[in-house]
Enzyme design. Sequence first.
Site, PDB file in Angstrom:
ATOM      1  N   ASP A  49       0.757  -1.084  -0.008  1.00 52.86           N
ATOM      2  CA  ASP A  49       0.097   0.061  -0.125  1.00 52.86           C
ATOM      3  C   ASP A  49       0.906   1.324   0.014  1.00 52.86           C
ATOM      4  O   ASP A  49       1.381   1.673   1.122  1.00 52.86           O
ATOM      5  CB  ASP A  49      -1.014  -0.052   1.472  1.00 52.86           C
ATOM      6  N   TYR A  54       3.284   9.729  -0.473  1.00 53.10           N
ATOM      7  CA  TYR A  54       4.484   9.092   0.355  1.00 53.10           C
ATOM      8  C   TYR A  54       5.907   9.480  -0.423  1.00 53.10           C
ATOM      9  O   TYR A  54       6.742   9.279   0.351  1.00 53.10           O
ATOM     10  CB  TYR A  54       4.065   7.783   0.417  1.00 53.10           C
TER      11      TYR A  54
HETATM   12  N1  LIG Z   1      -5.052   6.343   3.839  1.00 55.94           N
HETATM   13  C1  LIG Z   1      -4.397   7.006   4.519  1.00 55.94           C
HETATM   14  O1  LIG Z   1      -4.675   8.338   4.743  1.00 55.94           O
HETATM   15  C2  LIG Z   1      -3.520   6.483   5.314  1.00 55.94           C
HETATM   16  C3  LIG Z   1      -2.969   7.226   6.417  1.00 55.94           C
HETATM   17  C4  LIG Z   1      -1.929   6.604   7.435  1.00 55.94           C
HETATM   18  C5  LIG Z   1      -1.522   5.301   6.843  1.00 55.94           C
HETATM   19  N2  LIG Z   1      -1.994   4.423   5.831  1.00 55.94           N
HETATM   20  C6  LIG Z   1      -1.539   3.391   5.275  1.00 55.94           C
HETATM   21  O2  LIG Z   1      -1.396   2.407   6.488  1.00 55.94           O
HETATM   22  C7  LIG Z   1      -0.172   2.021   6.870  1.00 55.94           C
HETATM   23  C8  LIG Z   1      -0.192   1.631   8.257  1.00 55.94           C
HETATM   24  O3  LIG Z   1       0.034   2.660   8.858  1.00 55.94           O
HETATM   25  P1  LIG Z   1       1.098   3.534   9.548  1.00 55.94           P
HETATM   26  O4  LIG Z   1       2.174   3.310   9.022  1.00 55.94           O
HETATM   27  O5  LIG Z   1       0.517   4.741   9.870  1.00 55.94           O
HETATM   28  O6  LIG Z   1       1.034   2.840  11.046  1.00 55.94           O
HETATM   29  P2  LIG Z   1       1.112   1.516  11.980  1.00 55.94           P
HETATM   30  O7  LIG Z   1       1.261   0.462  10.822  1.00 55.94           O
HETATM   31  O8  LIG Z   1       0.073   1.321  12.521  1.00 55.94           O
HETATM   32  O9  LIG Z   1       2.361   1.582  12.484  1.00 55.94           O
HETATM   33  C9  LIG Z   1       3.846   1.846  12.111  1.00 55.94           C
HETATM   34  C10 LIG Z   1       4.538   1.975  13.154  1.00 55.94           C
HETATM   35  O10 LIG Z   1       4.584   0.996  14.279  1.00 55.94           O
HETATM   36  C11 LIG Z   1       6.108   0.447  14.207  1.00 55.94           C
HETATM   37  N3  LIG Z   1       6.153  -0.910  14.094  1.00 55.94           N
HETATM   38  C12 LIG Z   1       5.371  -1.946  13.117  1.00 55.94           C
HETATM   39  N4  LIG Z   1       5.338  -3.131  13.622  1.00 55.94           N
HETATM   40  C13 LIG Z   1       5.804  -3.190  14.779  1.00 55.94           C
HETATM   41  C14 LIG Z   1       6.160  -4.229  15.776  1.00 55.94           C
HETATM   42  N5  LIG Z   1       5.913  -5.522  15.521  1.00 55.94           N
HETATM   43  N6  LIG Z   1       6.472  -3.866  16.892  1.00 55.94           N
HETATM   44  C15 LIG Z   1       6.712  -2.611  17.313  1.00 55.94           C
HETATM   45  N7  LIG Z   1       6.623  -1.503  16.478  1.00 55.94           N
HETATM   46  C16 LIG Z   1       6.288  -1.957  15.247  1.00 55.94           C
HETATM   47  C17 LIG Z   1       6.734   0.931  12.935  1.00 55.94           C
HETATM   48  O11 LIG Z   1       8.140   1.094  13.045  1.00 55.94           O
HETATM   49  P3  LIG Z   1       9.335   0.364  12.436  1.00 55.94           P
HETATM   50  O12 LIG Z   1       9.144   0.929  10.860  1.00 55.94           O
HETATM   51  O13 LIG Z   1      10.461   1.010  12.794  1.00 55.94           O
HETATM   52  O14 LIG Z   1       9.037  -1.134  12.312  1.00 55.94           O
HETATM   53  C18 LIG Z   1       6.052   2.180  12.612  1.00 55.94           C
HETATM   54  O15 LIG Z   1       6.683   3.262  13.492  1.00 55.94           O
HETATM   55  C19 LIG Z   1       0.602   3.207   6.076  1.00 55.94           C
HETATM   56  O16 LIG Z   1       2.125   2.532   5.978  1.00 55.94           O
HETATM   57  C20 LIG Z   1      -0.044   3.509   4.808  1.00 55.94           C
HETATM   58  O17 LIG Z   1       0.370   2.599   4.029  1.00 55.94           O
HETATM   59  C21 LIG Z   1      -2.919   5.018   4.926  1.00 55.94           C
END
Ligand SMILES: NC(=O)c1ccc[n+]([C@@H]2O[C@H](COP(=O)([O-])OP(=O)(O)OC[C@H]3O[C@@H](n4cnc5c(N)ncnc54)[C@H](OP(=O)(O)O)[C@@H]3O)[C@@H](O)[C@H]2O)c1
Length: 276
Positions: A49, A54
């Site tokens: 995704d 980004y």
């Molecule tokens: N449509 C929208 O408006 C929108 C908005 C926000 C996000 N998104 C999508 O949703 C995806 C996921 O959301 P997100 O990136 O905001 O947040 P998330 O997946 O909830 O959290 C990511 C964070 O958690 C850490 N992490 C991941 N796995 C972990 C684990 N097993 N243990 C400890 N820490 C962990 C990562 O750090 P490290 O990388 O250092 O492991 C990063 O800092 C995004 O990447 C994007 O593709 C879409």
Amino acid sequence: MVMSLRETTTLHNGVKMPWFGLGVYKVKDGSEASESVRIAIQNGYRSIDTAAIYKNEEGVGQGIKESGIPREELFITSKVWNADQGYESTLTAFDQSLKRLELDYLDLYLIHWPVEGKFIETWKALEKLYKDGKVKAVGVSNFHIHHLRDLLKEAEIKPMVNQVEFHPHLTQVELKQFCESEGIQLEAWSPLKQGELLEDETIKEIAESYRKSPAQIILRWDLQQKVITIPKSIKEYRIIANADIFDFELTNEDMDRINALNKDERCGPDPDNFDF
Ligand SMILES: NC(=O)c1ccc[n+]([C@@H]2O[C@H](COP(=O)([O-])OP(=O)(O)OC[C@H]3O[C@@H](n4cnc5c(N)ncnc54)[C@H](OP(=O)(O)O)[C@@H]3O)[C@@H](O)[C@H]2O)c1
């Protein structure tokens, strides 16, 4: 019950979308993006995704190539950014995303946010891209029920997916029911609340009882309620561990304990009140 990383849900147009994928928000373009994507795909992920905003579509495309997995086995999502909304500008933005990714089609293209006065026109452009065969499925992101109702009044093609902030502090009960009743698949962004939920005492206690990590418990909770999930990580051991959630099942009681953590609390902006 989803029992493997390769399992898919069938969207209302018949396209199969993996229940689980890798998010790449805040992943730097270049080797950080290409390595995360390559590692994920080589460890069994099939869905990635990304989004124009980004600014890592080139790195993502590179990682896809380096993975060695045939394009048709992958499911690639991108999104049209707010400033590009409108009919012609969306068509152009789509082509630019494809070019950066070095792909000739996308599996899913989403309207990133419901920009008032623009999102209907933008949707018409997504319908055109879909009819022209440039994208296998089209959808929206950050749409509340009222945005969806407005869109459905004008749409020829119903969105296949709505990607929204969704985690144990924001369980989106009404939106989820509405999407289910309309055949729109819900997809969770920030499933881990960007890491904040990993310190929650209830989640930690449940994790210990299953000998799983807090992240694995939350991601399994998503899948057991039929919500697609796309956690982001750039660390190989976490990319692998986050997907190791297919060998256990949360009991109804534990599902309820997690549901009870809801506070309607967001880590991102409310789609009714964003200014970008
Ligand atoms: N449509 C929208 O408006 C929108 C908005 C926000 C996000 N998104 C999508 O949703 C995806 C996921 O959301 P997100 O990136 O905001 O947040 P998330 O997946 O909830 O959290 C990511 C964070 O958690 C850490 N992490 C991941 N796995 C972990 C684990 N097993 N243990 C400890 N820490 C962990 C990562 O750090 P490290 O990388 O250092 O492991 C990063 O800092 C995004 O990447 C994007 O593709 C879409």
